[in-house]
Design an enzyme around this catalytic site. Structure first.
Site, PDB file in Angstrom:
ATOM      1  N   TRP A  25      22.192 -18.181  28.999  1.00 35.23           N
ATOM      2  CA  TRP A  25      21.993 -17.500  27.720  1.00 35.23           C
ATOM      3  C   TRP A  25      23.473 -17.317  26.955  1.00 35.23           C
ATOM      4  O   TRP A  25      23.350 -16.522  25.923  1.00 35.23           O
ATOM      5  CB  TRP A  25      21.812 -15.878  28.379  1.00 35.23           C
ATOM      6  CG  TRP A  25      22.700 -15.557  29.784  1.00 35.23           C
ATOM      7  CD1 TRP A  25      22.196 -15.501  30.994  1.00 35.23           C
ATOM      8  CD2 TRP A  25      24.009 -15.213  29.587  1.00 35.23           C
ATOM      9  NE1 TRP A  25      23.364 -15.425  31.926  1.00 35.23           N
ATOM     10  CE2 TRP A  25      24.553 -15.191  30.973  1.00 35.23           C
ATOM     11  CE3 TRP A  25      25.010 -15.095  28.803  1.00 35.23           C
ATOM     12  CZ2 TRP A  25      25.763 -14.566  31.404  1.00 35.23           C
ATOM     13  CZ3 TRP A  25      26.212 -14.557  29.190  1.00 35.23           C
ATOM     14  CH2 TRP A  25      26.475 -14.443  30.337  1.00 35.23           C
ATOM     15  N   GLU A  64      25.617 -29.325  34.247  1.00 37.32           N
ATOM     16  CA  GLU A  64      26.831 -28.670  33.596  1.00 37.32           C
ATOM     17  C   GLU A  64      26.752 -27.300  34.171  1.00 37.32           C
ATOM     18  O   GLU A  64      26.020 -26.111  33.923  1.00 37.32           O
ATOM     19  CB  GLU A  64      26.751 -28.422  32.039  1.00 37.32           C
ATOM     20  CG  GLU A  64      26.599 -29.808  31.132  1.00 37.32           C
ATOM     21  CD  GLU A  64      27.835 -30.574  31.274  1.00 37.32           C
ATOM     22  OE1 GLU A  64      29.125 -29.979  31.606  1.00 37.32           O
ATOM     23  OE2 GLU A  64      27.885 -31.686  30.792  1.00 37.32           O
ATOM     24  N   ARG A  85      36.920 -16.550  22.860  1.00 39.87           N
ATOM     25  CA  ARG A  85      35.603 -17.026  22.350  1.00 39.87           C
ATOM     26  C   ARG A  85      34.165 -16.768  23.043  1.00 39.87           C
ATOM     27  O   ARG A  85      34.493 -16.791  24.220  1.00 39.87           O
ATOM     28  CB  ARG A  85      35.752 -18.428  22.269  1.00 39.87           C
ATOM     29  CG  ARG A  85      34.529 -19.459  21.224  1.00 39.87           C
ATOM     30  CD  ARG A  85      35.189 -20.828  21.178  1.00 39.87           C
ATOM     31  NE  ARG A  85      34.727 -21.459  22.263  1.00 39.87           N
ATOM     32  CZ  ARG A  85      33.898 -22.412  22.361  1.00 39.87           C
ATOM     33  NH1 ARG A  85      33.095 -22.754  21.288  1.00 39.87           N
ATOM     34  NH2 ARG A  85      33.892 -22.845  23.454  1.00 39.87           N
ATOM     35  N   CYS A 114      31.896 -21.022  30.272  1.00 41.47           N
ATOM     36  CA  CYS A 114      32.197 -21.899  31.349  1.00 41.47           C
ATOM     37  C   CYS A 114      33.607 -22.448  31.310  1.00 41.47           C
ATOM     38  O   CYS A 114      34.312 -22.620  32.234  1.00 41.47           O
ATOM     39  CB  CYS A 114      31.326 -22.825  31.793  1.00 41.47           C
ATOM     40  SG  CYS A 114      30.669 -23.635  30.554  1.00 41.47           S
TER      41      CYS A 114
HETATM   42  P1  NAP Z   1      21.941 -19.259  35.582  1.00 40.64           P
HETATM   43  O1  NAP Z   1      21.360 -18.126  36.623  1.00 40.64           O
HETATM   44  O2  NAP Z   1      22.297 -20.300  36.709  1.00 40.64           O
HETATM   45  O3  NAP Z   1      20.717 -19.543  34.704  1.00 40.64           O
HETATM   46  C1  NAP Z   1      20.711 -20.693  34.011  1.00 40.64           C
HETATM   47  C2  NAP Z   1      19.342 -21.177  33.690  1.00 40.64           C
HETATM   48  O4  NAP Z   1      18.586 -21.648  34.989  1.00 40.64           O
HETATM   49  C3  NAP Z   1      18.449 -19.989  32.962  1.00 40.64           C
HETATM   50  O5  NAP Z   1      17.557 -20.571  32.166  1.00 40.64           O
HETATM   51  C4  NAP Z   1      17.723 -19.347  34.091  1.00 40.64           C
HETATM   52  O6  NAP Z   1      16.454 -19.012  34.157  1.00 40.64           O
HETATM   53  C5  NAP Z   1      17.605 -20.635  35.069  1.00 40.64           C
HETATM   54  N1  NAP Z   1      17.331 -20.541  36.564  1.00 40.64           N
HETATM   55  C6  NAP Z   1      17.624 -19.652  37.346  1.00 40.64           C
HETATM   56  N2  NAP Z   1      17.305 -19.741  38.581  1.00 40.64           N
HETATM   57  C7  NAP Z   1      16.677 -20.875  38.726  1.00 40.64           C
HETATM   58  C8  NAP Z   1      15.959 -21.535  39.724  1.00 40.64           C
HETATM   59  N3  NAP Z   1      15.687 -21.099  41.037  1.00 40.64           N
HETATM   60  N4  NAP Z   1      15.485 -22.741  39.385  1.00 40.64           N
HETATM   61  C9  NAP Z   1      15.337 -23.242  37.998  1.00 40.64           C
HETATM   62  N5  NAP Z   1      15.893 -22.417  36.929  1.00 40.64           N
HETATM   63  C10 NAP Z   1      16.521 -21.488  37.273  1.00 40.64           C
HETATM   64  O7  NAP Z   1      23.243 -18.912  34.935  1.00 40.64           O
HETATM   65  P2  NAP Z   1      23.089 -17.921  33.872  1.00 40.64           P
HETATM   66  O8  NAP Z   1      23.894 -16.616  34.491  1.00 40.64           O
HETATM   67  O9  NAP Z   1      22.390 -17.683  32.912  1.00 40.64           O
HETATM   68  O10 NAP Z   1      24.713 -18.347  33.116  1.00 40.64           O
HETATM   69  C11 NAP Z   1      25.972 -18.308  33.477  1.00 40.64           C
HETATM   70  C12 NAP Z   1      26.437 -19.716  34.219  1.00 40.64           C
HETATM   71  O11 NAP Z   1      26.322 -20.766  33.447  1.00 40.64           O
HETATM   72  C13 NAP Z   1      27.928 -19.494  34.660  1.00 40.64           C
HETATM   73  O12 NAP Z   1      28.015 -19.846  35.797  1.00 40.64           O
HETATM   74  C14 NAP Z   1      28.538 -20.382  33.593  1.00 40.64           C
HETATM   75  O13 NAP Z   1      29.690 -20.993  33.835  1.00 40.64           O
HETATM   76  C15 NAP Z   1      27.617 -21.450  33.378  1.00 40.64           C
HETATM   77  N6  NAP Z   1      27.474 -22.397  32.476  1.00 40.64           N
HETATM   78  C16 NAP Z   1      27.874 -23.371  32.348  1.00 40.64           C
HETATM   79  C17 NAP Z   1      28.032 -24.336  31.351  1.00 40.64           C
HETATM   80  C18 NAP Z   1      28.674 -25.760  31.278  1.00 40.64           C
HETATM   81  O14 NAP Z   1      28.449 -26.477  30.551  1.00 40.64           O
HETATM   82  N7  NAP Z   1      29.226 -26.121  32.487  1.00 40.64           N
HETATM   83  C19 NAP Z   1      27.740 -23.780  30.157  1.00 40.64           C
HETATM   84  C20 NAP Z   1      27.285 -22.491  29.811  1.00 40.64           C
HETATM   85  C21 NAP Z   1      27.294 -21.830  31.143  1.00 40.64           C
HETATM   86  P3  NAP Z   1      16.501 -17.293  33.873  1.00 40.64           P
HETATM   87  O15 NAP Z   1      17.183 -16.757  32.823  1.00 40.64           O
HETATM   88  O16 NAP Z   1      15.021 -17.051  33.765  1.00 40.64           O
HETATM   89  O17 NAP Z   1      16.966 -16.722  35.391  1.00 40.64           O
HETATM   90 MG    MG Z   2      20.900 -15.655  36.075  1.00 35.89          MG
END
Ligand code: NAP
Ligand code: MG
Length: 477
Positions: free
Chosen positions: A151, A251, A279, A285
């Site tokens: 998100w 990622e 930012r 991340c």
């Molecule tokens: P998240 O909980 O891992 O969710 C990311 C995506 O995965 C969402 O579309 C989510 O769907 C989906 N998802 C959740 N549980 C899943 C499962 N069991 N199986 C398949 N898909 C699943 O992360 P977030 O809270 O949205 O984002 C924050 C995290 O992303 C932080 O840790 C950040 O560091 C990381 N991030 C990394 C990068 C990079 O490039 N390295 C870039 C941006 C963010 P739902 O929304 O429906 O739960």
């Molecule tokens: Mg999540």
């Protein structure tokens, strides 16, 4: 703004979820429901795979130039709609106008970059040393790709995957984050108008992410899983991908050190930290998470930085004078607040902010804490909010070791006026990306990605397309 798109987009058509289910999408500044979005099911996931399977051969057989021209058109159409897309990003994610415009432009650039890369898929011709047989090496599209996005960048994390997948000749199924699905849906009319055929890009919004993504990973037709999000979810997807040996691109999280050496230009370093920390409100991340300042310049640096942070104005991001919007949801805001209270209870000193506001919206003010003890939880976990946690150091070797003492390895930042020192420290850091006298590393033309538990593979640059390609070698006389 045009009417909001809130249905599934499968095979070029908008359709409700197969069981009619929906979920709410909130505006984090007001906590009001913006709209209800189709809650895709396992049945819908199968429909996406059917559509992608049917569309794949024709897309893969188009010439690279044709695919490139379609992506170029998508870039141009997107560029004409930056304002509308930015409004939508602010509406569902909360980030302020400058961040939303920045993201929308960055997101569009992936279509331009991969329009250019589509025609540069490289191979080579060699000769087998022992037999003299010819070795022909070329790249083929890897196949149906499932793209799961977070998100924090509702547009850019999608286009950074869609661009190279389409350039390589792959059809995709995008599962956007449930907090922010509207931006991705709004990009579909752009792709349609640009000439992307039905079935090549499908959008499966769903609150049952584990189930729908699990269904696609257990289907032999899926060949790539490209994920951006938390390390915990990434690990689960890697386990699931193992069963059918699906190609993973991950990622994941980060825990970026930001090192200010004694000889740094302190004003430039404070400006760099404003970018690396603030930012996207710190919801990145790549956000500076552990800030290490040489003890001899710490007081001066903190004063400079606090003055810049104190200038930021917090409020509803739809008001264009606002720098700092709300965080994305209650959980994220309360986690940030917890990190500050935890650090303060262990001896940290608040220099700015540090108070959770009352009232509607998931706001948290720009905050600076110093004297942060090593035991503070914000140093080992991602803060993901507008909180700068500052520590000091005295020795170069010591700070390299402290910086590397994490299971993450996405990005690190180093400020110094001595280029030799800068390169020496950069090369000793176990991170996939280094900002050397820069607080921003993301660029469509560069390979974005981490080492250790920050991920596998790279996005952007030349490398980004390889995630959606398989090398084929033909041996012939
Ligand atoms: P998240 O909980 O891992 O969710 C990311 C995506 O995965 C969402 O579309 C989510 O769907 C989906 N998802 C959740 N549980 C899943 C499962 N069991 N199986 C398949 N898909 C699943 O992360 P977030 O809270 O949205 O984002 C924050 C995290 O992303 C932080 O840790 C950040 O560091 C990381 N991030 C990394 C990068 C990079 O490039 N390295 C870039 C941006 C963010 P739902 O929304 O429906 O739960
Ligand atoms: Mg999540």
């Amino acid at each position: 703004m045009n009417e909001l798109k809130n249905k599934l987009y499968i095979n070029g058509k908008w359709r409700p979820a197969s069981d009619g289910g929906t979920f709410d999408v909130l505006n984090p500044a007001t906590e009001e429901v913006i709209t209800k979005v189709a809650n895709g099911t396992v049945e819908d996931a199968k429909l996406c795979l059917d559509a992608a399977e049917a569309a794949f051969p024709l897309w893969a057989s188009k010439s690279p130039r044709e695919r490139g021209e379609i992506l170029r058109k998508a870039f141009e159409l997107f560029s004409n709609r930056i304002d509308d897309i930015a409004d939508l990003i602010t509406l569902e994610n909360g980030k302020g106008r400058t961040d939303s415009i920045g993201e929308a432009r960055y997101a569009a650039e992936f279509f331009r970059w991969y329009a250019e890369e589509a025609v540069r898929s490289e191979g080579h011709l060699g000769v087998a040393p022992a037999t003299g047989a010819r070795i022909l090496v070329h790249q083929k599209p890897a196949g149906i790709s499932v793209l799961v996005t977070p998100w924090n960048y509702p547009a850019a994390m999608g286009t950074r995957k869609i661009g190279p997948a389409l350039a390589a000749g792959c059809p995709v199924i995008v599962k956007p984050a449930s907090e922010t699905p509207l931006t991705m849906l709004a990009l579909m009319p752009i792709l349609e108008e640009a000439g992307v055929p039905p079935g090549i890009v499908n959008i499966l919004t769903s609150r049952s992410s584990g189930r729908v993504v699990g269904e696609m990973l257990s289907d032999l037709r899926t060949r790539v899983i490209s994920f951006t999000g938390s390390t915990d979810v990434g690990r689960k997807l890697l386990h699931a991908a193992a069963d059918n040996v699906v190609k993973p691109a991950m990622e994941l999280g980060g825990n970026a050190p930001f090192i200010v050496c004694q000889d740094a230009d302190l004003n430039a370093a404070a400006d760099g930290l404003m970018v690396a920390k603030m930012r996207n409100l710190g919801e990145a991340c790549t956000a500076a998470n552990r800030i290490y300042v040489h003890e001899n310049v710490a007081t001066e640096f903190v004063d400079l930085f606090v003055a810049k942070m104190a200038n930021l104005k917090m409020g509803d991001g739809r008001d264009r004078s606002i720098d700092v919007g709300p965080l994305v949801n209650l959980e994220t805001r309360d986690k940030v607040d917890y990190f500050v209270r935890d650090a303060v209870s262990k001896g940290a000193v608040i220099k700015l902010g540090g108070q959770k506001p009352v009232g509607k919206g998931f706001f948290y003010p720009p905050t600076v804490i110093t004297n942060v003890p090593d035991t503070a939880e914000c140093l080992s976990d991602e803060i993901f909010g507008p909180v700068a946690a500052i520590q000091t150091f005295s020795d170069e070797m010591e700070i390299i070791q402290r910086s590397n003492a994490t299971e993450y390895g996405l990005v690190a930042y180093v400020y110094t006026s001595d280029m030799k020192r800068g390169l020496r420290i950069s090369e000793s850091l176990e991170f996939g990306m280094i900002g050397l006298n820069r607080g921003l590393v993301s660029d469509p033309a560069s390979p974005f990605g981490g080492v250790k538990q920050s991920g596998l593979g790279r996005e952007g640059g030349k490398e980004g397309m390889l995630e959606f390609q398989e090398t084929q070698y033909i041996s012939t006389e």
